[in-house]
Design an enzyme around this catalytic site. Structure first.
Site, PDB file in Angstrom:
ATOM      1  N   HIS A  90       0.845  -1.205   0.000  1.00  0.00           N
ATOM      2  CA  HIS A  90       0.000   0.000   0.000  1.00  0.00           C
ATOM      3  C   HIS A  90       0.876   1.249   0.000  1.00  0.00           C
ATOM      4  O   HIS A  90       0.645   2.189  -0.789  1.00  0.00           O
ATOM      5  CB  HIS A  90      -0.914  -0.004   1.225  1.00  0.00           C
ATOM      6  CG  HIS A  90      -1.717   1.243   1.398  1.00  0.00           C
ATOM      7  ND1 HIS A  90      -3.036   1.352   1.017  1.00  0.00           N
ATOM      8  CD2 HIS A  90      -1.390   2.474   1.923  1.00  0.00           C
ATOM      9  CE1 HIS A  90      -3.476   2.562   1.286  1.00  0.00           C
ATOM     10  NE2 HIS A  90      -2.499   3.268   1.848  1.00  0.00           N
ATOM     11  N   GLU A  91       1.879   1.255   0.873  1.00  0.00           N
ATOM     12  CA  GLU A  91       2.760   2.423   0.934  1.00  0.00           C
ATOM     13  C   GLU A  91       3.637   2.538  -0.318  1.00  0.00           C
ATOM     14  O   GLU A  91       3.971   3.641  -0.727  1.00  0.00           O
ATOM     15  CB  GLU A  91       3.637   2.346   2.194  1.00  0.00           C
ATOM     16  CG  GLU A  91       2.853   2.371   3.497  1.00  0.00           C
ATOM     17  CD  GLU A  91       1.881   3.542   3.591  1.00  0.00           C
ATOM     18  OE1 GLU A  91       2.203   4.638   3.080  1.00  0.00           O
ATOM     19  OE2 GLU A  91       0.787   3.368   4.162  1.00  0.00           O
TER      20      GLU A  91
ATOM     21  N   HIS B  42       1.928   4.577  -2.798  1.00  0.00           N
ATOM     22  CA  HIS B  42       2.123   6.024  -2.635  1.00  0.00           C
ATOM     23  C   HIS B  42       3.538   6.432  -3.034  1.00  0.00           C
ATOM     24  O   HIS B  42       3.756   7.475  -3.660  1.00  0.00           O
ATOM     25  CB  HIS B  42       1.907   6.431  -1.169  1.00  0.00           C
ATOM     26  CG  HIS B  42       0.499   6.276  -0.678  1.00  0.00           C
ATOM     27  ND1 HIS B  42      -0.588   6.789  -1.349  1.00  0.00           N
ATOM     28  CD2 HIS B  42       0.006   5.678   0.448  1.00  0.00           C
ATOM     29  CE1 HIS B  42      -1.689   6.512  -0.674  1.00  0.00           C
ATOM     30  NE2 HIS B  42      -1.355   5.829   0.416  1.00  0.00           N
TER      31      HIS B  42
END
Length: 450
Positions: free
Chosen positions: A24-25, A28
Site C-alpha cells: 500500500h505504501e 504512494h
C-alpha cells in the site's frame, strides 16, 4: 498438529496483512518519486523505529507498533497564508496547525523548493494518494483471481436440490423452530408452487418466463421469481436428459431480503431483513466450479459493494458489536471484525483437517484478498488522516481554483489541510477506539464460520 496448523493459519494472515500494508505504501511511494517529491521516510508501523536503512534520500524501516504504515513526503502542509512558518496564536486549534507547519518546515532542505507535495498539480496529488488504495484493489483482484480461476468457488446452480411440499413464512418458521415444532407441513400451509408444478430434486432449470438461465444462474433465476408473485409463467427444465415444460405460479410470501450476491441481508443486530416476494419452494444444489478470468472484475465489484455497505452502516454495526461484546446478544456473522478476528478464522480453518488442503488454502487466499478489498474501501473514506481525506482536500482545491479562474478572481492558493488537524486527531482516536472494540469483541465473542 492441530495447534501448529492453527498457528500457520494465523501467520498466513499476519504476513498477508504486513505485505498488503507494505505494498500500500509502495503505491504512494512510486508515484511520489516519479513526480519528483522528496520522500524522507518509508515506514511500516508506528512508534519507535526498530530497524531502518537509508537508500538514496529515503530511510526505509520498521517501527514497533505494526498497525499500519506511512511515507513522509516533504511539503504535505503549505505555509501560513502570510508566508511565515508560525504566527502568533491564542487558540489550541491554531497552535496545532502552527506546530505542524513548523515541523514540516524543519524537514525542508535546500533544493526542496520545487519538490514539495502541496506544489504539485491537483491531479498528481490525487494519483499519489490513490496509489495506496489502488494497490490494495490490485492485490484483492490478484488473490481473488487465483482462487476463482485456480481453485474454484462454491456456486449455487440451477440444479434443484430439494422441493418443499408447502410454503411457510419466515416469521412462522422462526416461531415453529423456537417452539421445537416439527418441520412437517400443517394442513393450513399453502402448497409450494414448485411441488405443484411437478419439479423434483435433480431437475435442471433451463428457463423461467422465457428467460434462459445457465448452470451458474441461480441468483438470476431467483431474481426472476421474486417479482413474479401471482403470475402463471412457463418454466422449462431437464430431467434425465429430457427437456420438459410446465407452468408455475410463485406465491407471495415473506422471505429474507437478499443482496446482489444472493446472500440474506441482516440488520445491525444480526436479525434478517424481510420482504414480501414471489417464492416457489425449491433449493439450489451447490457445486465447486472454476471461473474464467473475465468473471473476476464482477466478483471484485460485488466484494467492494458489500464492504462499502458495511462502511456506510458502520456506526450502527459498531453499536451492535458493543452490545454483543458486553451482553449475551449474539454477534452478527456478517458484521465487521478486526485483524485479530480474521486471524482467528484463518487459524480455525487451517486446523480443520477434515477439510481438503486445497479448500483450506483457497479460503486463506480469499481472506487475504478480502482484507485488501476492505483496505481499499476503508482508505477511501473522505476523512483525514485517511487517503480519502487528502483526495477530498485536493479536489476542493481544484474546484476553488477552477471557479476563481472562471470568474477571473485571485488564485485562492492551496488548501491548508493543517487547519483540519484537530478533526484528524478526533478521527484517529475514533479509529483506534473502533479497532480496540473490534479486537475485544473478537476475543470475548468471536465470529465463527462453523
Amino acid at each position: 498438529m492441530t495447534v501448529l496448523l492453527f498457528i500457520l493459519g494465523v501467520l498466513v494472515i499476519a504476513i498477508g496483512v504486513a505485505v498488503s500494508i507494505a505494498l500500500h505504501e509502495v503505491g504512494h511511494l512510486v508515484p511520489a518519486k516519479i513526480f519528483g517529491v522528496r520522500v524522507p521516510q518509508y515506514m511500516i508501523g508506528f512508534g519507535p523505529t526498530i530497524w531502518s536503512r537509508k537508500k538514496g534520500e529515503t530511510e526505509y524501516g520498521f517501527k514497533a507498533i505494526p498497525l499500519g504504515g506511512y511515507i513522509a513526503m516533504v511539503g504535505m502542509y503549505p505555509p501560513a497564508r502570510d508566508g511565515s512558518v508560525r504566527k502568533a496564536s491564542t487558540g489550541l486549534f491554531q497552535q496545532l496547525a502552527d506546530d505542524a507547519r513548523k515541523a514540516e518546515a524543519e524537514r525542508v532542505q535546500p533544493g526542496d523548493e520545487n519538490r514539495m507535495f502541496y506544489k504539485l498539480p491537483v491531479w498528481k496529488r490525487i494519483i499519489i494518494m490513490l496509489g495506496g488504495p489502488f494497490m490494495n484493489l490490485f492485490l484483492g483482484f490478484f488473490f481473488i483471481a487465483i482462487v476463482v480461476t485456480g481453485f474454484g468457488t462454491v456456486q449455487s446452480t440451477t440444479t434443484v436440490s430439494e422441493v418443499y411440499k408447502c410454503v411457510v413464512t419466515h416469521a412462522e418458521q422462526q416461531k415453529r423452530q423456537a417452539a421445537g415444532d416439527s418441520s412437517e407441513c400443517l394442513p393450513a400451509d399453502p402448497a409450494a408452487p414448485a411441488y405443484v408444478a411437478g419439479l423434483r430434486p435433480g431437475d435442471v432449470i433451463t428457463s423461467f418466463n422465457g428467460v434462459s438461465v445457465g448452470e451458474r444462474d441461480w441468483n438470476t433465476l431467483t431474481s426472476l421469481i421474486r417479482p413474479a408473485a401471482g403470475q402463471s409463467v412457463p418454466i422449462t427444465y431437464v430431467r434425465d436428459g429430457v427437456s420438459h415444460e410446465t407452468t408455475i405460479k410463485p406465491l407471495l410470501t415473506e422471505r429474507p431480503a437478499v443482496d446482489i450476491n444472493g446472500r440474506a441481508i441482516t440488520n445491525a443486530d444480526g436479525s434478517y431483513q424481510t420482504v414480501n416476494v414471489g417464492f416457489v419452494g425449491m433449493g439450489s444444489q451447490t457445486k465447486m466450479m472454476t471461473l474464467p478470468i473475465t468473471e473476476v472484475p464482477a466478483l471484485v465489484g460485488q466484494n467492494v459493494s458489500a464492504v462499502a455497505g458495511i462502511v456506510l452502516d458502520l456506526p450502527a454495526r459498531l453499536v451492535a458489536v458493543a452490545k454483543a461484546a458486553f451482553s449475551t446478544e449474539p454477534r452478527d456473522p456478517n458484521g465487521p471484525m478486526s485483524v485479530v478476528g480474521v486471524g482467528r478464522l484463518a487459524g480455525e480453518i487451517s486446523a480443520m483437517e477434515e477439510i481438503p488442503l486445497k479448500d483450506r488454502v483457497a479460503t486463506l487466499l480469499s481472506l487475504v484478498g478480502s482484507l485488501n478489498i476492505a483496505l481499499f474501501v476503508f482508505n477511501l473514506i473522505p476523512l483525514l488522516p485517511l487517503d480519502g481525506g487528502h483526495i477530498l482536500g485536493a479536489l476542493w482545491e481544484g474546484i476553488r481554483r477552477f471557479f476563481a479562474k472562471l470568474f477571473k478572481r485571485k488564485d485562492p492558493g492551496p488548501v491548508d489541510i493543517a487547519k483540519l488537524l484537530p478533526l484528524t486527531y478526533v478521527v484517529a482516536i475514533a479509529l483506534f477506539a473502533m479497532g480496540g472494540l473490534l479486537i475485544y469483541a473478537d476475543i470475548v465473542k468471536p465470529i465463527s464460520l462453523f
